[in-house]
Design a protein around this motif. Structure first.
Motif, PDB file in Angstrom:
ATOM      1  N   ARG A   1      43.109 -59.590  50.622  1.00  0.00           N
ATOM      2  CA  ARG A   1      42.714 -59.984  49.268  1.00  0.00           C
ATOM      3  C   ARG A   1      43.954 -60.072  48.389  1.00  0.00           C
ATOM      4  O   ARG A   1      44.719 -59.107  48.311  1.00  0.00           O
ATOM      5  CB  ARG A   1      41.716 -58.997  48.670  1.00  0.00           C
ATOM      6  N   VAL A   2      44.125 -61.215  47.756  1.00  0.00           N
ATOM      7  CA  VAL A   2      45.310 -61.470  46.934  1.00  0.00           C
ATOM      8  C   VAL A   2      44.861 -61.840  45.527  1.00  0.00           C
ATOM      9  O   VAL A   2      44.041 -62.752  45.354  1.00  0.00           O
ATOM     10  CB  VAL A   2      46.154 -62.616  47.524  1.00  0.00           C
TER      11      VAL A   2
ATOM     12  N   ARG B   1      38.965 -62.220  57.107  1.00  0.00           N
ATOM     13  CA  ARG B   1      38.615 -62.860  55.840  1.00  0.00           C
ATOM     14  C   ARG B   1      39.843 -62.877  54.944  1.00  0.00           C
ATOM     15  O   ARG B   1      40.562 -61.879  54.850  1.00  0.00           O
ATOM     16  CB  ARG B   1      37.475 -62.137  55.146  1.00  0.00           C
ATOM     17  N   LEU B   2      40.084 -64.008  54.308  1.00  0.00           N
ATOM     18  CA  LEU B   2      41.208 -64.176  53.390  1.00  0.00           C
ATOM     19  C   LEU B   2      40.672 -64.677  52.054  1.00  0.00           C
ATOM     20  O   LEU B   2      40.005 -65.709  51.996  1.00  0.00           O
ATOM     21  CB  LEU B   2      42.217 -65.174  53.953  1.00  0.00           C
ATOM     22  N   VAL B   3      40.969 -63.928  50.999  1.00  0.00           N
ATOM     23  CA  VAL B   3      40.536 -64.287  49.649  1.00  0.00           C
ATOM     24  C   VAL B   3      41.768 -64.326  48.749  1.00  0.00           C
ATOM     25  O   VAL B   3      42.531 -63.356  48.687  1.00  0.00           O
ATOM     26  CB  VAL B   3      39.518 -63.277  49.079  1.00  0.00           C
ATOM     27  N   VAL B   4      41.961 -65.441  48.054  1.00  0.00           N
ATOM     28  CA  VAL B   4      43.075 -65.596  47.115  1.00  0.00           C
ATOM     29  C   VAL B   4      42.497 -65.983  45.762  1.00  0.00           C
ATOM     30  O   VAL B   4      41.739 -66.955  45.665  1.00  0.00           O
ATOM     31  CB  VAL B   4      44.080 -66.675  47.588  1.00  0.00           C
TER      32      VAL B   4
ATOM     33  N   ASP C   1      38.558 -68.657  49.805  1.00  0.00           N
ATOM     34  CA  ASP C   1      37.735 -67.581  50.366  1.00  0.00           C
ATOM     35  C   ASP C   1      37.190 -68.091  51.694  1.00  0.00           C
ATOM     36  O   ASP C   1      36.264 -68.896  51.723  1.00  0.00           O
ATOM     37  CB  ASP C   1      36.597 -67.202  49.417  1.00  0.00           C
ATOM     38  N   GLN C   2      37.799 -67.661  52.775  1.00  0.00           N
ATOM     39  CA  GLN C   2      37.374 -68.154  54.078  1.00  0.00           C
ATOM     40  C   GLN C   2      37.319 -67.021  55.089  1.00  0.00           C
ATOM     41  O   GLN C   2      38.002 -66.007  54.957  1.00  0.00           O
ATOM     42  CB  GLN C   2      38.287 -69.264  54.573  1.00  0.00           C
ATOM     43  N   GLU C   3      36.486 -67.213  56.096  1.00  0.00           N
ATOM     44  CA  GLU C   3      36.267 -66.178  57.102  1.00  0.00           C
ATOM     45  C   GLU C   3      36.168 -66.826  58.479  1.00  0.00           C
ATOM     46  O   GLU C   3      35.620 -67.924  58.628  1.00  0.00           O
ATOM     47  CB  GLU C   3      34.992 -65.404  56.781  1.00  0.00           C
TER      48      GLU C   3
END
Length: 247
Positions: free
Chosen positions: A122-123, A152-155, A164-166
């Motif tokens: 999470r950024v 999962r990456l959330v910016v 927001d992708q998983e």
């Protein structure tokens, strides 16, 4: 095992970057290395194997106004099965203030057979912050089937979601993860996120960068490169070329 490593970067008033917080914990050992041009550099050194089943690891990095931090790792992270059958978790939490800059460039994450790992990054960036973030995941060691991996990456930029992708791979993942619409039999997947204020006025153009890599603009001052490859070496080569293209 539960462990959290913490880093805070601060402009030192002389054109450089100080590290008032550099806190290692358990198997997560932080080591400052020589930086240049006002940039602080830190390496994450794994002092033990893992994460294993049931482990809870976290890295927290905060970059204040005017500071510049480059954070990497000394070796690949290998998710391994443990005595506990619970999933392991690895969380990365990043905050960058206006005028701050962070390069998060770890070595690949390898999902070994029998492992079960959930990774979340999470950024949160201020509108004038800069970011270069690379993630690489290799499904299984040589000749080995992968473990279960969910990432999962959330910016967020200025409080608004930019990305927001998983992705879920391996045993128990939804069907089709290894099919032609996702990995198409390849065993390495990665992404590169670049956030720069100037992209708000001059966004990048969507294009194919290689046989299995694409570059797309994101909402806000950001660009995303997504790539898949036969192995980690080829994946790194593609992402390095993409970063040079965006430089």
């Amino acid at each position: 095992m539960h462990a959290t490593a913490r880093i805070r970067a601060r402009e030192d008033g002389r054109g450089g970057t100080s590290l008032p917080v550099l806190e290692s914990d358990g198997p997560l050992a932080l080591r400052r290395t020589r930086g240049d041009q006002g940039e602080a550099r830190v390496m994450l050194v794994g002092a033990m194997s893992g994460p294993l089943g049931g482990d809870r690891f976290a890295v927290e990095a905060s970059v204040e106004r005017g500071a510049r931090l480059r954070l990497g790792s000394a070796a690949a992270t290998i998710a391994l099965p443990g005595q506990l059958k619970d999933e392991a978790r690895y969380d990365v939490r990043i905050d960058v203030a206006d005028g701050g800059e962070l390069h998060w460039l770890p070595e690949p994450l390898i999902s070994a057979k029998g492992s079960d790992l959930h990774v979340t990054t999470r950024v949160d960036l201020a509108p004038g912050a800069r970011l270069v973030l690379r993630e690489e995941q290799v499904l299984g060691r040589a000749g080995e089937e992968p473990g279960r991996l969910r990432s999962r990456l959330v910016v967020r930029v200025g409080g608004r979601v930019t990305l927001d992708q998983e992705l879920a791979c391996g045993p128990g993942a939804p069907g089709g993860w290894d099919g032609p619409a996702v990995l198409a039999g390849r065993r390495a997947v990665g992404q590169l996120v670049v956030v720069r204020p100037e992209f708000a006025e001059r966004p990048v153009s969507a294009r194919v960068l290689a046989d299995s890599a694409t570059l797309v603009p994101l909402a806000g001052p950001a660009a995303l490169v997504t790539a898949v490859a036969k192995d980690g070496l080829r994946l790194r080569r593609v992402l390095d070329e993409a970063l040079n293209f965006l430089a």
